[in-house]
Design a protein around this motif. Structure first.
Motif, short mmCIF file in Angstrom:
data_model
loop_
_atom_site.label_atom_id
_atom_site.label_comp_id
_atom_site.label_asym_id
_atom_site.label_seq_id
_atom_site.Cartn_x
_atom_site.Cartn_y
_atom_site.Cartn_z
N GLN A 1 1.65 6.86 -6.84
CA GLN A 1 0.57 7.73 -7.32
C GLN A 1 0.82 9.20 -6.98
OE1 GLN A 1 -2.86 6.04 -5.41
NE2 GLN A 1 -2.82 4.16 -6.64
N LYS A 2 1.45 9.45 -5.84
CA LYS A 2 1.56 10.82 -5.32
C LYS A 2 2.92 11.48 -5.58
CE LYS A 2 -2.56 10.76 -3.41
NZ LYS A 2 -3.65 11.64 -3.89
N PRO A 9 5.77 12.55 -1.60
CA PRO A 9 4.41 12.85 -2.06
C PRO A 9 4.28 14.35 -2.40
CG PRO A 9 4.34 11.60 -0.01
CD PRO A 9 5.76 12.03 -0.21
N LYS A 18 0.83 -1.22 0.00
CA LYS A 18 0.00 0.00 0.00
C LYS A 18 0.86 1.26 0.00
CE LYS A 18 -4.11 -2.01 2.15
NZ LYS A 18 -5.04 -1.95 3.33
N GLN A 20 2.36 1.72 -3.51
CA GLN A 20 1.32 2.19 -4.43
C GLN A 20 0.97 3.66 -4.19
OE1 GLN A 20 -1.70 -1.05 -3.91
NE2 GLN A 20 -1.69 -1.03 -6.14
N TYR A 21 0.84 4.02 -2.93
CA TYR A 21 0.51 5.41 -2.57
C TYR A 21 1.59 6.36 -3.10
CZ TYR A 21 0.38 9.57 0.43
OH TYR A 21 0.38 10.86 0.89
#
Length: 329
Positions: A282-283, A326, A275, A278-279
């Motif tokens: 994406q960020k 991020p 997780k 993946q986070y």
């Protein structure tokens, strides 16, 4: 020394043990944790045995008895005086003195040097002459986990022998025999952390790597939730091995890039960081991840090279960059 040859080494053993004439120097190389040291010790015993066979040393002759007692006058083991330290030039000079002597039992002299990449430049240069023209009937067995770090002139003076990697099931069977009380899933996790090297997986188990990894991942999650600062985490990780930490962060940076490039959730790697990877995929911007990866690889080399680094400041710098991933896509 290992009681028997490891299953995945059987072919290489038949190749080397069956030779009538041996090279003056072998470079046994491959990933850490696949049994190269055990293989080298078994080969040393064979070369010093007075009644050797294809199966190995006899274990009963005078040479074997002296070797078992660590009093054989014609064997020499060179390794760092302290774990994770360099092999110094004066250690190599002592070795060269041994090589120039006549074998006391009238047979071979055998040297085992591990890890070869622990020699600093001066130490490696001091060994070159002996590698090229060892005195008498001397065989040098150099073991290397990272042959790319060795001088080309050193490698060129050895017969370079890649050591075989076990198949996954061979590794799991070996681990099952060594850790019968450990759940199968935990053995699989250890093997994955060890990149498929079973002896390294056993060592990781002994060091509590699964517990350490759980601690690190929980800290990363707290970092992203701003429940812990980089400096707090850096202090809290004081007892964790730096090479292991840098291996994990290098792997995670690579997985983030794989997710970004492939757009595939399956590229996120092991479930424990799935997780988070993946986070961040994406960020985060690929440029920031690439910059972090470059920094990680450069400083990992310094860690592996035993550079004199301020541990807490190094980890804090890593975590500041990680926390800043991020945003700014």
């Amino acid at each position: 020394m290992a009681d028997g040859i490891l299953a995945w080494q059987a072919g290489l053993w038949q190749l080397l043990a069956g030779r009538q004439q041996h090279a003056h120097a072998y470079l046994l190389h491959g990933p850490a944790g696949i049994g190269k040291r055990d293989f080298a010790e078994r080969l040393m015993a064979l070369l010093l045995c007075q009644r050797p066979s294809l199966e190995g040393a006899c274990g009963a002759c005078r040479g074997c008895q002296l070797l078992a007692a660590q009093t054989h006058p014609d064997h020499y083991i060179l390794e760092p005086e302290e774990v994770d330290k360099a092999i110094r030039v004066d250690q190599v000079r002592d070795l060269v003195d041994f090589i120039t002597q006549t074998a006391q039992l009238g047979g071979r002299k055998v040297v085992l040097l591990e890890p070869a990449e622990a020699m600093n430049i001066n130490a490696a240069n001091a060994l070159l002459k002996s590698l090229e023209e060892p005195a008498g009937n001397t065989v040098l067995l150099l073991v290397s986990h990272q042959p790319s770090r060795l001088l080309p002139t050193l490698k060129s003076r050895c017969v370079q022998q890649a050591c075989p990697l076990p198949e996954r099931q061979q590794s799991l069977d070996w681990l099952s025999a060594k850790l019968p009380d450990l759940p199968e899933r935990s053995r699989e996790e250890l093997l994955a952390l060890a990149a498929g090297s079973p002896l390294a997986a056993l060592q990781l188990h002994g060091a509590g790597a699964l517990q350490m990894r759980a601690q690190v991942i929980e800290g990363i999650k707290q970092l992203h939730k701003q429940q812990q600062s980089p400096s707090q985490l850096a202090e809290g990780w004081n007892a964790l091995p730096l090479p292991l930490l840098f291996d994990w962060f290098c792997q995670w940076a690579h997985l983030i890039l794989c997710c970004q490039m492939a757009g595939d959730a399956a590229a996120a790697g092991a479930a424990d960081m799935h997780k988070v990877v993946q986070y961040l995929a994406q960020k985060s911007s690929p440029a920031k991840v690439l910059a972090l990866q470059e920094w990680l690889l450069a400083h990992r080399q310094k860690v592996l090279g035993k550079a004199n680094l301020n541990r807490v400041l190094l980890l804090e710098a890593l975590l500041v960059q990680w926390a800043s991933l991020p945003g700014s896509r």
